[in-house]
Design an enzyme around this catalytic site. Structure first.
Site: not given
Length: 934
Positions: A618, A752, A828, A924
């Site tokens: 990104e 998660k 992770d 952006h």
């Protein structure tokens, strides 16, 4: 024995053979004896003795003198006979005498002198206490402090010998007792302590450069040695100048010369003896770290081969220095030093037969004794034979001599046993074993590393012949535009493979069944896979070569999925350590996915700057973090607090009835249940320690949330093993035999997935980070105002998230920062779900500055295990200084959690400021919309 003939004109002669002496000669015994340690005790009064100095002689024709074992003095003191070898009583008498002497000196000294010397002794003892206290802070409880003292004591002994024997200067004991305390207090041990600190600190830093112990020690001596040399030379000059200035004061002059020599020899002993001790300490630390890392990785579920490979990479393999290259000068110096050492000892051992001085002294003593007692021995008509016995010592019967007698008796018993023909051989064998073990321990780090590397090489497959190896074409120089073409094939079949016609599938299957897969060429193995005879997941095991397995799997999937892209280099797979991946990180591997890695920083966290790596695709994410770091640093950096540390696992169990489930819940919530479960859980690991059990009941289902500290590992595998064992103990030992385990993970962890239990009770590390941004920095760096930033944060992060019903999502982009850092550091990435739980608060201070904080209750990170064993990710952990296990278990993982919270803080600050200024879309468009290259 001595013989004198009947004639008065004859002389006493030594006799070795009694056959030369007449049989009917008169025989006398001469027994010399001494009374030792008399002190205030009276000696026995004996008749018929000859006295010479302190030695008395008894002349007797009987053997009575030989049988004397005990005498009694007039005051009742009992004197016992013994060989005067024990010195316990002698030392006690010396101590008493020294105490009395000091007491007399104190009584005759002036008050000021007493006070001055007392202050010097207090300063000396404080210096010694400070030495051990600082060495303890460095990481050594006793041995480094004791070694420092021994090093200085050796320097003192060498200097004292040179002063008294070579320079022939008098150093009275009184001068030493008064001068040494001042010397110790003034000189101290600061340089040696700093050297030890530098050595151990360099070892901690050396994990990034993988230096071995000699290199670490060499670097520390290069940094600290000049300071030691400067200070010692300055003090040597001062003491020598004082000796010249006060040359008319012999006592002061001699002591100053002694002090200068002590400092000179101290340089020598520090660079030799103390350095050797520090090197040994380094290697012991290395072994401790390797063992600790192995145990944590095994607890985390890694295979033995992977663990060995990680240990090899993390061992201090050593960079090249002058100590690594063979040096003729160094070798000659070592051989010369050893030769001189043994030569001096050999000369000392042989001095008796080289000069025979002792024999001359013994002869003179013998004839002196004869002259003293000759007049007391009558000459017989046939001559006289005299037997001269060894000197017998009598000591008063008191406590010290009684203790000494017991000790000597015990030593004598051991000595007698040691002379036994069987025991002596056993002792010799034990000595040989002990010496071998000590040699092994002194070289244990190098032996450990060598054997580890050998073991890994044995476990790794042998290189194949050219016809079975992965074919790699020669490097070809191509244009940049050509590298992006999908038609570019990185690996084509080798010449030998192309020339050899493929065997029929039936023949290949027979070879496969015979266990000869390794002899097949790549295309034949691919045919086995595409025919369904060889599973994709079994390639590594069958081929014994992880890299070849990846290459063949790519070809097989390319055929099965009709995806020729896998035969190109668009997804790379070369130059990667798949030995670490297999059995640890991924299955059915076909390559690796390169990600751009940027760095944000420096960001000052708790006073220390960090450059934080971020892997992301990104655009403007790293730039945003950089802007936040700059603004935060202008305010002094980030302050962090870790409030909780505990990974969780929440199994689900079921009971036949609600009543039994409720009883089990009450038992688990009780002190008894908590303690029993802690004992069972903690027995499964050195590092995992159960902190608390939290339970929840849903019908006859019971959910148990284990919260556990797991050292520097993230800890999911480690804690799962403990949970399984604890549940087993519940059914087999604790009386809940009707309990059925539904699942080791019952989503009560929660892992998660977004969950209020993690937001409220925390999971992993709970961290709060705060920073104060000056209002000028908000305007100049963030291009906004404090009021606008605070307003956007309240409306967006607090009210907006509440309107959305968010759980733990009261932030702008915490997940962005967490995921980018996790990918770069081998964490992770799926755990960004709960790790991104964050509430961002911004307020305006009374001074108009901006106070920003992030509270993150469930950051799940580790510095060992998982993706951290891979070299790229591990190198980024090294960049932060938190790779592997810390000396204090869990410290590296906790520091990593603080770093994650801090970079989230910078990202929050930058994004909210951009929103307040209306710059988000513009940034952006600039960073995330670059035109694609044709």
């Amino acid at each position: 024995m001595f013989y004198h003939g009947a004639s008065a004109n004859q002389h006493w002669i030594a006799v070795d053979d009694l056959s030369k002496v007449p049989v009917d000669v008169d025989h006398y015994n001469v027994v010399p004896f001494q009374f030792r340690r008399a002190g205030e005790y009276k000696e026995p009064v004996l008749s018929g003795i000859v006295e010479l100095d302190e030695v008395k002689f008894v002349v007797s024709q009987s053997d009575a003198a030989e049988q004397w074992q005990q005498l009694t003095a007039e005051d009742g003191t009992v004197w016992r006979s013994r060989a005067y070898h024990g010195k316990l009583g002698k030392y006690s008498d010396m101590a008493v005498g020294a105490f009395n002497k000091v007491l007399n000196l104190v009584r005759g000294a002036e008050t000021f002198d007493i006070a001055l010397v007392t202050c010097a002794y207090i300063a000396m003892f404080y210096t010694l206490f400070n030495l051990f206290a600082r060495m303890r802070a460095v990481g050594s409880k006793v041995w480094l402090g004791l070694s420092t003292l021994v090093s200085s004591f050796f320097a003192f002994l060498f200097a004292l010998y040179i002063t008294t024997r070579v320079l022939d200067l008098s150093i009275p004991f009184l001068s030493l007792s008064e001068g040494i305390p001042f010397f110790v207090a003034v000189v101290g041990f600061n340089n040696k302590i700093l050297l030890a600190e530098k050595v151990l600190q360099n070892q901690l830093n050396a994990q990034s450069s993988k230096n071995d112990a000699p290199t670490v020690l060499y670097q520390a001596l290069r940094e600290q040695g000049p300071l030691l040399l400067r200070d010692h030379l300055f003090m040597i000059t001062a003491f020598l100048g004082c000796s010249f200035y006060a040359s008319y004061l012999d006592g002061l002059k001699n002591f100053c010369i002694l002090a200068a020599l002590i400092l000179a020899f101290d340089i020598l002993t520090t660079s030799t003896f103390l350095s050797a001790i520090l090197s040994l300490k380094l290697e012991i630390n290395q072994i401790h770290r390797s063992t600790l890392l192995r145990e944590q990785l095994e607890d985390d579920g890694l295979t033995e081969t992977t663990v060995d490979d990680v240990l090899k990479s993390n061992s201090l393999a050593g960079t090249k220095t002058f100590t690594d290259a063979p040096s003729t000068l160094v070798t000659v110096a070592k051989v010369a030093g050893v030769s001189v050492f043994f030569g001096l000892h050999f000369y000392g051992f042989g001095s008796a037969w080289l000069s025979d001085l002792s024999a001359g002294n013994e002869t003179n003593d013998t004839f002196t004794l004869y002259d003293a007692v000759a007049d007391q021995i009558p000459i017989g008509s046939n001559g006289t034979l005299v037997t001269l016995f060894p000197t017998r010592f009598f000591l008063p019967e008191k406590l010290s001599t009684q203790i000494e007698a017991v000790v000597l008796s015990f030593i004598g018993l051991i000595s007698t046993a040691a002379r036994d023909k069987y025991i002596s051989k056993f002792i010799l064998f034990a000595f040989a074993v002990s010496a071998s073990i000590n040699v092994y321990l002194l070289n244990v780090a190098r032996i450990h590393t060598t054997r580890l590397e050998d073991a890994i090489e044995l476990k790794k497959p042998k290189k194949k012949a050219s016809k079975t190896a992965v074919s790699v074409p020669k490097a070809v120089v191509v244009k940049d535009s050509e590298t992006t073409k999908s038609s570019e094939i990185l690996h084509s079949s080798s010449e030998s493979e192309s020339e050899q016609s493929s065997r029929p599938l039936e023949q290949v299957i027979e070879l496969y069944k015979d266990g000869k897969v390794k002899t097949l060429v790549d295309d034949e193995v691919v045919s086995l896979v595409t025919a369904g005879k060889l599973p994709l997941y079994a390639l590594e095991k069958q081929l014994g070569d992880n890299l070849r397995a990846v290459a063949i799997r790519r070809k097989a999937i390319s055929d099965l999925a009709d995806a020729p892209v896998l035969r190109s280099n668009k997804l790379p797979y070369l130059h990667y350590d798949y030995d670490r991946v297999f059995g640890a990180c991924c299955e059915n591997v076909i390559g690796y996915m390169p990600l751009p890695v940027g760095v944000a920083g420096p960001l000052i966290i708790d006073g220390k700057p960090y450059h934080i790596p971020m892997a992301t695709t990104e655009g403007c994410l790293v730039a945003s973090a950089m802007r936040g770091c700059k603004a935060i640093n202008l305010g002094g950096g980030v302050t962090t607090v870790l409030t909780k540390d505990g990974m969780t696992r929440g199994p689900c169990v079921k009971f036949p009835s609600l009543k039994r489930a409720g009883q089990c819940k009450l038992w688990l919530d009780s002190d008894e249940g908590q303690e029993e479960m802690k004992k069972a859980f903690n027995s499964t690991s050195r590092f995992a320690r159960l902190q608390h059990l939290q339970t929840a009941l849903a019908g006859d289902l019971l959910f148990i949330r284990f919260r556990t500290v797991t050292g520097d590992a993230m800890g999911m595998n480690m804690i799962s093993k403990g949970v399984e064992y604890a549940l087993k103990q519940m059914t087999e030992v604790f009386g809940w035999d009707d309990m059925m385990v539904v699942s080791v993970s019952g989503n009560y962890c929660t892992d998660k997935k977004p969950a209020a239990v993690n937001w409220i009770n925390g999971r992993g590390k709970s961290v709060v980070a705060e920073a104060s941004i000056p209002k000028d920095a908000v305007v100049k760096v963030l291009k906004s105002s404090v009021k606008a930033v605070v307003d956007v944060n309240v409306n967006k992060n607090l009210i907006g998230s509440a309107m959305a019903g968010s759980v733990g999502g009261f932030n702008a982009q915490a997940a962005n920062m967490v995921t980018a850092v996790y990918l770069a550091l081998g964490q992770d990435p799926a755990q960004n779900v709960e790790s991104s739980n964050c509430i961002t608060l911004m307020t305006e201070t009374e001074d108009g500055d901006l106070k920003v904080s992030v509270s993150m209750p469930s950051i799940e990170v580790g510095t060992i295990g998982g993706g951290t064993i891979l070299d790229p990710q591990g190198s980024m952990l090294e960049l932060l200084g938190v790779r592997g296990p810390a000396d204090v278990p869990g410290e590296n993982a906790r520091q990593l959690a603080k770093i994650v919270a801090s970079i989230v803080l910078s990202g929050e600050l930058s994004l909210v400021s951009a929103l307040a200024a209306g710059h988000l879309v513009q940034s952006h468009m600039q960073h995330n919309r670059a035109a694609a290259k044709k």
